[in-house]
Write a protein that holds these residues in place. Sequence first.
Motif, PDB file in Angstrom:
ATOM      1  N   VAL A   1       8.135  -3.432  -4.184  1.00 11.44           N
ATOM      2  CA  VAL A   1       8.886  -4.633  -4.797  1.00 11.44           C
ATOM      3  C   VAL A   1       7.970  -4.765  -6.127  1.00 11.44           C
ATOM      4  CG1 VAL A   1       9.130  -7.061  -4.774  1.00 11.44           C
ATOM      5  CG2 VAL A   1       9.822  -5.435  -2.729  1.00 11.44           C
ATOM      6  N   LEU A   2       6.412  -4.764  -5.908  1.00  9.94           N
ATOM      7  CA  LEU A   2       5.390  -5.191  -6.832  1.00  9.94           C
ATOM      8  C   LEU A   2       5.641  -4.099  -8.004  1.00  9.94           C
ATOM      9  CD1 LEU A   2       3.122  -6.854  -7.746  1.00  9.94           C
ATOM     10  CD2 LEU A   2       1.634  -5.137  -6.218  1.00  9.94           C
ATOM     11  N   ASP A   3       6.075  -2.962  -7.800  1.00  9.71           N
ATOM     12  CA  ASP A   3       5.970  -1.921  -8.744  1.00  9.71           C
ATOM     13  C   ASP A   3       7.340  -2.412  -9.492  1.00  9.71           C
ATOM     14  OD1 ASP A   3       4.874   0.395 -10.224  1.00  9.71           O
ATOM     15  OD2 ASP A   3       6.617   1.569  -9.457  1.00  9.71           O
ATOM     16  N   ALA A   4       8.428  -2.729  -8.677  1.00  7.37           N
ATOM     17  CA  ALA A   4       9.683  -3.078  -9.600  1.00  7.37           C
ATOM     18  C   ALA A   4       9.603  -4.352 -10.300  1.00  7.37           C
ATOM     19  CB  ALA A   4      10.843  -3.241  -8.565  1.00  7.37           C
ATOM     20  N   LEU A   5       8.656  -5.376 -10.092  1.00  3.45           N
ATOM     21  CA  LEU A   5       8.467  -6.465 -10.895  1.00  3.45           C
ATOM     22  C   LEU A   5       7.606  -5.919 -12.220  1.00  3.45           C
ATOM     23  CD1 LEU A   5       7.550  -9.314  -8.327  1.00  3.45           C
ATOM     24  CD2 LEU A   5       9.619  -8.950  -9.365  1.00  3.45           C
ATOM     25  N   ARG A   6       6.768  -4.701 -11.852  1.00  2.00           N
ATOM     26  CA  ARG A   6       5.803  -4.425 -13.183  1.00  2.00           C
ATOM     27  C   ARG A   6       6.853  -3.885 -14.162  1.00  2.00           C
ATOM     28  NH1 ARG A   6       1.891   0.663 -13.194  1.00  2.00           N
ATOM     29  NH2 ARG A   6       0.670  -0.155 -15.133  1.00  2.00           N
ATOM     30  N   TRP A   7       8.069  -3.205 -13.725  1.00  3.30           N
ATOM     31  CA  TRP A   7       9.018  -2.541 -14.872  1.00  3.30           C
ATOM     32  C   TRP A   7      10.253  -3.366 -14.916  1.00  3.30           C
ATOM     33  CZ3 TRP A   7       8.603   2.198 -16.814  1.00  3.30           C
ATOM     34  CH2 TRP A   7       7.521   3.103 -16.402  1.00  3.30           C
ATOM     35  N   ASP A   8      10.010  -4.764 -14.644  1.00  5.75           N
ATOM     36  CA  ASP A   8      11.329  -5.490 -14.952  1.00  5.75           C
ATOM     37  C   ASP A   8      11.706  -5.616 -16.280  1.00  5.75           C
ATOM     38  OD1 ASP A   8      13.408  -6.886 -13.723  1.00  5.75           O
ATOM     39  OD2 ASP A   8      12.270  -9.022 -13.815  1.00  5.75           O
ATOM     40  N   SER A   9      10.937  -5.870 -17.113  1.00  5.13           N
ATOM     41  CA  SER A   9      10.938  -5.759 -18.468  1.00  5.13           C
ATOM     42  C   SER A   9      11.560  -4.520 -19.242  1.00  5.13           C
ATOM     43  CB  SER A   9       9.950  -6.275 -19.268  1.00  5.13           C
ATOM     44  OG  SER A   9       8.848  -5.464 -19.195  1.00  5.13           O
ATOM     45  N   GLY A  10      11.663  -3.403 -18.518  1.00  7.04           N
ATOM     46  CA  GLY A  10      12.114  -2.202 -19.093  1.00  7.04           C
ATOM     47  C   GLY A  10      10.852  -1.000 -19.299  1.00  7.04           C
ATOM     48  N   SER A  11       9.662  -1.566 -19.269  1.00 11.51           N
ATOM     49  CA  SER A  11       8.370  -0.722 -19.393  1.00 11.51           C
ATOM     50  C   SER A  11       7.454  -1.338 -18.576  1.00 11.51           C
ATOM     51  CB  SER A  11       7.944  -0.826 -20.966  1.00 11.51           C
ATOM     52  OG  SER A  11       7.628  -2.109 -21.279  1.00 11.51           O
ATOM     53  N   ALA A  12       6.428  -0.364 -18.372  1.00 12.54           N
ATOM     54  CA  ALA A  12       5.280  -0.790 -17.380  1.00 12.54           C
ATOM     55  C   ALA A  12       4.402  -1.982 -17.909  1.00 12.54           C
ATOM     56  CB  ALA A  12       4.518   0.427 -17.088  1.00 12.54           C
ATOM     57  N   GLN A  13       4.489  -3.017 -17.295  1.00 14.96           N
ATOM     58  CA  GLN A  13       3.441  -4.123 -17.667  1.00 14.96           C
ATOM     59  C   GLN A  13       2.154  -3.900 -17.060  1.00 14.96           C
ATOM     60  OE1 GLN A  13       4.686  -6.438 -20.161  1.00 14.96           O
ATOM     61  NE2 GLN A  13       6.166  -4.715 -19.667  1.00 14.96           N
ATOM     62  N   ASP A  14       0.911  -4.305 -17.818  1.00 18.68           N
ATOM     63  CA  ASP A  14      -0.338  -4.352 -17.106  1.00 18.68           C
ATOM     64  C   ASP A  14      -0.682  -5.282 -16.057  1.00 18.68           C
ATOM     65  OD1 ASP A  14      -0.878  -2.157 -18.803  1.00 18.68           O
ATOM     66  OD2 ASP A  14      -1.527  -3.506 -20.616  1.00 18.68           O
ATOM     67  N   ARG A  15       0.142  -6.626 -16.317  1.00 23.41           N
ATOM     68  CA  ARG A  15      -0.250  -7.631 -15.410  1.00 23.41           C
ATOM     69  C   ARG A  15       1.030  -8.197 -14.933  1.00 23.41           C
ATOM     70  NH1 ARG A  15      -5.635  -9.337 -16.398  1.00 23.41           N
ATOM     71  NH2 ARG A  15      -5.446 -11.321 -15.726  1.00 23.41           N
ATOM     72  N   VAL A  16       1.261  -8.651 -13.807  1.00 24.23           N
ATOM     73  CA  VAL A  16       2.436  -9.496 -13.121  1.00 24.23           C
ATOM     74  C   VAL A  16       1.648 -10.671 -12.402  1.00 24.23           C
ATOM     75  CG1 VAL A  16       4.191  -9.511 -11.361  1.00 24.23           C
ATOM     76  CG2 VAL A  16       4.004  -7.512 -12.935  1.00 24.23           C
ATOM     77  N   THR A  17       2.265 -11.991 -12.767  1.00 19.50           N
ATOM     78  CA  THR A  17       1.821 -13.173 -12.015  1.00 19.50           C
ATOM     79  C   THR A  17       3.019 -13.673 -11.260  1.00 19.50           C
ATOM     80  OG1 THR A  17       0.213 -13.677 -13.690  1.00 19.50           O
ATOM     81  CG2 THR A  17       0.882 -15.336 -12.336  1.00 19.50           C
ATOM     82  N   ILE A  18       2.796 -14.147 -10.187  1.00 19.54           N
ATOM     83  CA  ILE A  18       3.881 -14.606  -9.258  1.00 19.54           C
ATOM     84  C   ILE A  18       3.214 -15.669  -8.328  1.00 19.54           C
ATOM     85  CG2 ILE A  18       3.373 -12.904  -7.585  1.00 19.54           C
ATOM     86  CD1 ILE A  18       6.690 -13.016  -7.049  1.00 19.54           C
TER      87      ILE A  18
END
Length: 449
Positions: free
Chosen positions: A200-217
Amino acid sequence: MPTHLGDERRNGHDELNVARLSLISAQSRVPAGYTGWTRTYQTGERTVTVTCTALTGHVVPHGLDNDVMVAIINLYLEDGCPEDGTVRVSLHRLLLAAGLHASAHYYREVRQSLRRLQSTSYQITQGWWSQGRQRHLDATFNYLWKVTATRDEEYDAGSVLEVRLPDEIALSIRDGYVKPLDLTLYRELSSPPVRAVYRVLDALRWDSGSAQDRVTINLLEWGERLSIYSTEPDKIRRVLQPAHDELRERGILLDVEVTGRGKSQELTYVFAPVERLPDEELLRALTKRGMYPAVAGKYLTEHPDPAPVHLALRRFDAYPGRKQNAGALLRDMLVHPERYAEVVPLPPEVEPRAALPATAVADEVTDEVESRQLQEFQALSPERQLTRLERLLTFAKVTPLLSPTDRDRLRTALLAGQVDVTDLVRLVTREMGQDPARKADALRDLLPE
């Protein structure tokens, strides 16, 4: 426990909707009465609601069900994304694809998992992204639409399963709404909860279409999304701690930052950089010729050498005959190049025609390509000419339309020099209305009685 299968790393993919929405509980076990849940959260201006209902006496999907679904999604991709959304696989192969030991215990576990996934309904409001329509939709489906087995009562290693994905998931995969997933790393994680958090965490990282460096939840939202049975921040953090520790140790996460207090706490996940992504130019070239984006991306991720891809593209553009399923043909050229050794590829300097429709590409096979094919044929002995011609006829789907007598006449005429090989090659490589039956009739007319 999952087992490491082989020494090579396996690159796979995951469908972003099902991973991001966390449709499967991260818990290894759930209470016997846990037959449903509902989550509602805000994403920008959208209010997303997801409801899970387990039918026929089952509990909600959890634990190893994540591993089984990841396996089914990747088997579907490996099979070239059939239009009917069906994966045909032995139970033994499914266990190996899920990274599980082929033991009696896991045969039983996977059997129960398939039943749970088939009997669980999901209702999603304003949360299912349609790649084709480029907007969020409502969706209702069972995680698996249908599961059949050749030996339903035994369900042993020899059972051959037909597992059909719901149309929503199958279409989303074919449309390319997927993200990379390191299957080797995923399988090596120590437990179902850790693998679920990572998925799930990796999916949130890619949610914008490219790999993000940081995800806040938000911590409470994160706990609910993972189906952690607590609304107390300290308990949620304790449940997450083993996953945080392991993901740090494996270099997936660089850090987990905690800000705020009490129910306002937020977690910021800091990721290690992505190693490599598929070449965008090659990805466009493959998809414009008919390959599904996910299938093309998977191949390019697993095969970084561009040379075989360029060769397959040139062979595809020079391929004689009708490309009724262009994507499947191109994929086969990539996976089994030896089958197409007789197709003379376009020279590298020829401008590629990736943007043309698949049916138009074959219509524009150049005179230069035909000339090169003829020169190669004429330099061969009659026996080799016959072998190459038979392969060309197979590529053009003419061979099944020839009777044994027709094939004997062709063989005799060519070996005896009674027919011009140039006429035969031109007949096969020219489209003639893209109809193999017309080619077969014209071939018979060329042969002496």
